[in-house]
Design an enzyme around this catalytic site. Structure first.
Site, PDB file in Angstrom:
ATOM      1  N   LEU A 140       0.919  -1.240   0.137  1.00 33.97           N
ATOM      2  CA  LEU A 140      -0.145   0.199   0.053  1.00 33.97           C
ATOM      3  C   LEU A 140       0.769   1.399   0.219  1.00 33.97           C
ATOM      4  CD1 LEU A 140      -2.734  -0.948   2.652  1.00 33.97           C
ATOM      5  CD2 LEU A 140      -2.353  -1.932   0.290  1.00 33.97           C
ATOM      6  N   ASP A 175       5.347  -6.121   2.542  1.00 34.96           N
ATOM      7  CA  ASP A 175       6.746  -5.508   1.505  1.00 34.96           C
ATOM      8  C   ASP A 175       7.409  -6.640   0.809  1.00 34.96           C
ATOM      9  OD1 ASP A 175       8.712  -4.088   0.487  1.00 34.96           O
ATOM     10  OD2 ASP A 175       8.924  -3.032   2.403  1.00 34.96           O
ATOM     11  N   ASN A 187      13.749  -0.220  -4.004  1.00 35.84           N
ATOM     12  CA  ASN A 187      12.558  -0.773  -4.135  1.00 35.84           C
ATOM     13  C   ASN A 187      12.237  -1.717  -5.106  1.00 35.84           C
ATOM     14  OD1 ASN A 187       9.610  -1.024  -2.792  1.00 35.84           O
ATOM     15  ND2 ASN A 187       9.136  -0.309  -4.709  1.00 35.84           N
ATOM     16  N   HIS A 238      13.258   4.973 -14.610  1.00 36.60           N
ATOM     17  CA  HIS A 238      13.290   4.197 -15.664  1.00 36.60           C
ATOM     18  C   HIS A 238      14.695   3.384 -15.675  1.00 36.60           C
ATOM     19  CE1 HIS A 238      10.461   7.391 -17.388  1.00 36.60           C
ATOM     20  NE2 HIS A 238       9.791   6.409 -17.674  1.00 36.60           N
ATOM     21  N   LYS A 249      13.883   0.175 -13.854  1.00 39.09           N
ATOM     22  CA  LYS A 249      13.253  -0.776 -14.838  1.00 39.09           C
ATOM     23  C   LYS A 249      14.357  -1.261 -15.798  1.00 39.09           C
ATOM     24  CE  LYS A 249       9.319  -0.518 -14.782  1.00 39.09           C
ATOM     25  NZ  LYS A 249       8.549  -1.439 -13.763  1.00 39.09           N
ATOM     26  N   GLN A 308       5.363  -1.292 -21.699  1.00 34.18           N
ATOM     27  CA  GLN A 308       3.941  -0.519 -22.048  1.00 34.18           C
ATOM     28  C   GLN A 308       4.292   0.961 -22.135  1.00 34.18           C
ATOM     29  OE1 GLN A 308       0.561  -1.424 -19.451  1.00 34.18           O
ATOM     30  NE2 GLN A 308       0.219  -3.388 -20.772  1.00 34.18           N
ATOM     31  N   VAL A 313       0.191  12.324 -17.874  1.00 37.28           N
ATOM     32  CA  VAL A 313      -0.054  13.720 -18.704  1.00 37.28           C
ATOM     33  C   VAL A 313      -1.382  13.969 -19.104  1.00 37.28           C
ATOM     34  CG1 VAL A 313       0.475  12.682 -20.784  1.00 37.28           C
ATOM     35  CG2 VAL A 313       0.457  15.056 -20.939  1.00 37.28           C
ATOM     36  N   TYR A 367       4.798  21.771 -21.316  1.00 39.06           N
ATOM     37  CA  TYR A 367       6.394  21.715 -21.023  1.00 39.06           C
ATOM     38  C   TYR A 367       7.014  22.183 -22.378  1.00 39.06           C
ATOM     39  CZ  TYR A 367       5.586  19.124 -16.822  1.00 39.06           C
ATOM     40  OH  TYR A 367       5.045  18.739 -15.808  1.00 39.06           O
ATOM     41  N   ARG A 389      11.874  18.631 -17.272  1.00 42.88           N
ATOM     42  CA  ARG A 389      12.792  17.237 -17.311  1.00 42.88           C
ATOM     43  C   ARG A 389      13.823  17.611 -18.411  1.00 42.88           C
ATOM     44  NH1 ARG A 389       8.743  12.374 -17.582  1.00 42.88           N
ATOM     45  NH2 ARG A 389       7.086  12.881 -16.091  1.00 42.88           N
ATOM     46  N   GLU A 425      15.022  16.365 -21.425  1.00 43.13           N
ATOM     47  CA  GLU A 425      14.641  15.233 -22.600  1.00 43.13           C
ATOM     48  C   GLU A 425      14.620  16.042 -24.236  1.00 43.13           C
ATOM     49  OE1 GLU A 425      10.327  14.277 -21.913  1.00 43.13           O
ATOM     50  OE2 GLU A 425       9.864  16.428 -21.412  1.00 43.13           O
TER      51      GLU A 425
HETATM   52  N1  LIG Z   1       1.025   3.765 -15.186  1.00 42.89           N
HETATM   53  C1  LIG Z   1       1.659   3.649 -16.294  1.00 42.89           C
HETATM   54  O1  LIG Z   1       1.285   4.630 -17.089  1.00 42.89           O
HETATM   55  C2  LIG Z   1       2.574   2.645 -16.765  1.00 42.89           C
HETATM   56  C3  LIG Z   1       3.175   2.375 -17.873  1.00 42.89           C
HETATM   57  C4  LIG Z   1       4.095   1.626 -17.932  1.00 42.89           C
HETATM   58  C5  LIG Z   1       4.572   0.806 -17.223  1.00 42.89           C
HETATM   59  N2  LIG Z   1       3.935   1.073 -15.998  1.00 42.89           N
HETATM   60  C6  LIG Z   1       4.316  -0.072 -14.878  1.00 42.89           C
HETATM   61  O2  LIG Z   1       3.477  -0.845 -14.258  1.00 42.89           O
HETATM   62  C7  LIG Z   1       3.459  -1.292 -12.962  1.00 42.89           C
HETATM   63  C8  LIG Z   1       2.433  -0.729 -12.319  1.00 42.89           C
HETATM   64  O3  LIG Z   1       2.128   0.524 -12.467  1.00 42.89           O
HETATM   65  P1  LIG Z   1       0.858   1.396 -11.648  1.00 42.89           P
HETATM   66  O4  LIG Z   1       0.585   2.670 -12.471  1.00 42.89           O
HETATM   67  O5  LIG Z   1      -0.232   0.645 -11.518  1.00 42.89           O
HETATM   68  O6  LIG Z   1       1.455   1.839 -10.452  1.00 42.89           O
HETATM   69  P2  LIG Z   1       0.858   2.149  -8.843  1.00 42.89           P
HETATM   70  O7  LIG Z   1       1.622   2.782  -8.132  1.00 42.89           O
HETATM   71  O8  LIG Z   1      -0.633   2.247  -8.655  1.00 42.89           O
HETATM   72  O9  LIG Z   1       0.743   0.571  -8.722  1.00 42.89           O
HETATM   73  C9  LIG Z   1       2.021  -0.262  -7.914  1.00 42.89           C
HETATM   74  C10 LIG Z   1       1.840  -1.087  -6.693  1.00 42.89           C
HETATM   75  O10 LIG Z   1       2.804  -1.736  -6.372  1.00 42.89           O
HETATM   76  C11 LIG Z   1       2.970  -1.517  -4.859  1.00 42.89           C
HETATM   77  N3  LIG Z   1       4.312  -1.584  -4.333  1.00 42.89           N
HETATM   78  C12 LIG Z   1       5.392  -0.936  -4.695  1.00 42.89           C
HETATM   79  N4  LIG Z   1       6.450  -1.366  -3.945  1.00 42.89           N
HETATM   80  C13 LIG Z   1       5.995  -2.416  -3.302  1.00 42.89           C
HETATM   81  C14 LIG Z   1       6.692  -3.226  -2.359  1.00 42.89           C
HETATM   82  N5  LIG Z   1       7.937  -3.064  -2.195  1.00 42.89           N
HETATM   83  N6  LIG Z   1       6.001  -4.378  -1.637  1.00 42.89           N
HETATM   84  C15 LIG Z   1       4.657  -4.340  -2.067  1.00 42.89           C
HETATM   85  N7  LIG Z   1       4.042  -3.755  -2.891  1.00 42.89           N
HETATM   86  C16 LIG Z   1       4.643  -2.645  -3.438  1.00 42.89           C
HETATM   87  C17 LIG Z   1       2.380  -0.176  -4.486  1.00 42.89           C
HETATM   88  O11 LIG Z   1       1.847   0.022  -3.440  1.00 42.89           O
HETATM   89  C18 LIG Z   1       1.190   0.211  -5.618  1.00 42.89           C
HETATM   90  O12 LIG Z   1      -0.131  -0.409  -5.274  1.00 42.89           O
HETATM   91  C19 LIG Z   1       4.821  -0.640 -12.701  1.00 42.89           C
HETATM   92  O13 LIG Z   1       6.023  -1.446 -12.817  1.00 42.89           O
HETATM   93  C20 LIG Z   1       5.084   0.621 -13.790  1.00 42.89           C
HETATM   94  O14 LIG Z   1       6.399   0.730 -13.712  1.00 42.89           O
HETATM   95  C21 LIG Z   1       3.068   1.589 -15.796  1.00 42.89           C
END
Ligand SMILES: NC(=O)c1ccc[n+]([C@@H]2O[C@H](COP(=O)([O-])OP(=O)(O)OC[C@H]3O[C@@H](n4cnc5c(N)ncnc54)[C@H](O)[C@@H]3O)[C@@H](O)[C@H]2O)c1
Length: 411
Positions: A34, A76, A120, A184, A187, A210, A239, A256, A327, A329
């Site tokens: 959370l 966690d 993390n 990034h 990742k 994605q 955005v 921006y 940024r 970029e």
């Molecule tokens: N949202 C986007 O536009 C987007 C685009 C491309 C990729 N992503 C990738 O998709 C994934 C999810 O993104 P999202 O937008 O749903 O993000 P989000 O922050 O809403 O969801 C991530 C979830 O992981 C949980 N979390 C983080 N660290 C944790 C830990 N140590 N232990 C347990 N839970 C943990 C957070 O509490 C959160 O609920 C990520 O890997 C992100 O890089 C997102």
């Protein structure tokens, strides 16, 4: 038979968990600490669409669909023993890994936020790899990457690998990564760690790169209590969400630089459909598969114009306000992406961008009191050019690498 979703409380993880549980008769185990809820509050933000606590969300799922196959475990995933015990207990055949700190601006706040992000993200990924290798070596890991790993090169971005000619010979090499933030970069490290685990242990994985995901609704999460979070502040909002929030709070849209930066986008529904499909059509045993997913490419100015067009339907007449790009970029560039693997697997996008954007506007208008109460958080305050002085720290688990290592008994 169980499926596990790491990051199940998140923007994408929650609707994915509901989709899997609703459509399949298998147990879906969601895991989340959370932390996103707390880190959004740390920067003064909030979800524009109110969300329930995990337990109430799961109860709402049971009520909506009359099924008892979804649970969320709070914990966690940087804790290796916790991850080890989870995988040993449930032995999922598929693990979706979305548990990451996913905000680029958050990672750019200062040293501690960069360190938190990288520790993390790398640890959750590494812990998963080791636990799967030990207890569940045949499991399919679907790891969420991001198109941001590749950056914005002048060549066409292929899916994971590219064929090149060098010194007169042909080679197949990984597409170079050119990430644009400490987030990034984390990742990219994850990607290399997954490739390495595949090379030495044959870990079966799909890496999903994605683009930017937009949208506030999926077909499975419209019922009471099932909605997913929608961030709009300058750190966590993507955005389009920021544009609509700026219109509602200030009747303006912040551009921006010249607004010519181009990115790939996809709707939340398409993101969920893609992840679901990849679980149903897994990578082969021992395979590391890469899938790019974007459905539209737009410049930030083009998106701003779309936001204004939609806002006009609701009585707004916003102005553009140009600000210096916080940024670092490329300001104008080519952007081409190969994304054919998903199509070959049968994926077809279902939503038109403008329809989804209008849904965001409607949902934000319905909760405009939340946006106005958090209006200050909408302004971009984080700069790529200089770390912030005295930024607040909400996270406790890992304040700095030194504190983390000390906690583990290394110093
Ligand atoms: N949202 C986007 O536009 C987007 C685009 C491309 C990729 N992503 C990738 O998709 C994934 C999810 O993104 P999202 O937008 O749903 O993000 P989000 O922050 O809403 O969801 C991530 C979830 O992981 C949980 N979390 C983080 N660290 C944790 C830990 N140590 N232990 C347990 N839970 C943990 C957070 O509490 C959160 O609920 C990520 O890997 C992100 O890089 C997102």
């Amino acid at each position: 038979m169980a499926i596990m979703v790491l990051g199940a409380d998140g923007y994408i993880g929650w609707p994915l968990s509901v989709r899997l549980a609703r459509e399949l008769d298998e147990e879906v185990i969601g895991v989340d600490n959370l932390i996103t809820r707390r880190l959004v509050a740390e920067v003064g933000g909030a979800s524009a669409v109110p969300i329930l606590d995990p337990e109430d969300r799961v109860n709402a799922y049971r009520k909506a669909y009359g099924k008892n196959n979804l649970k969320i475990i709070t914990g966690d995933l940087t804790d290796g023993d916790f991850v080890d015990a989870l995988i040993a207990k449930y032995k999922p055949h598929t693990v979706y890994h979305l548990a990451q700190q996913r905000s680029a601006p958050y990672s750019m706040i200062d040293r501690d936020h960069a360190a938190y992000t990288q520790v993390n993200n790398l640890l959750t990924n590494l812990n998963l790899i080791f636990a799967v290798m030990k207890h569940d070596p045949n499991a399919h890991i679907v790891k969420m990457g991001t198109m941001g790993e590749y950056g914005t090169p002048s060549y066409t971005i292929s899916e994971g690998w590219m064929n090149i000619k060098y010194e007169g010979k042909k080679y197949r090499i990984m597409v170079p990564r050119d990430p644009g933030s400490w987030y990034h970069l984390s990742k990219v490290f994850d990607t290399y760690n997954m490739i390495f685990a595949n090379k030495i242990w044959g870990i079966r994985a799909t890496d999903v790169q994605q683009g930017v995901v937009y949208g506030s609704r999926t077909e499975d999460t419209l019922a009471d209590g099932l909605r997913t979070r929608l961030d709009f502040d300058g750190v966590w909002g993507t955005v389009m969400n920021k544009y609509f929030a700026q219109i509602i709070a200030f009747n303006k849209v912040l551009i921006y630089g010249k607004g010519l930066m181009r990115r790939g986008f996809l709707s939340l529904q398409d993101s969920i459909d893609c992840l679901f499909l990849l679980g149903q059509k897994p990578a082969d045993e021992g395979e590391y598969r890469v899938v790019n997913q974007i459905e539209d490419i737009h410049s930030t100015m083009d998106l701003a114009k779309r936001a204004v067009k939609i806002a006009r339907k609701y009585g707004y007449d916003p102005e553009f306000e140009r600000i210096e790009d916080p940024r670092v970029e490329k300001q104008a560039h080519r952007y081409r992406v190969v994304h054919s693997t998903l199509r070959k697997l049968g994926f077809r996008p279902r939503k038109r961008m403008d329809d989804v954007l209008e849904e965001i506007m409607q949902d934000m208008l319905e909760h405009q009191d939340i946006i106005k109460a958090h209006a200050d958080s909408i302004w971009p305050k984080v700069s790529w050019k200089k770390p912030l002085e005295n930024a607040p720290h909400e996270f406790e688990s890992i304040k700095s690498p030194a504190a983390f290592l000390k906690g583990k008994g290394y110093s």
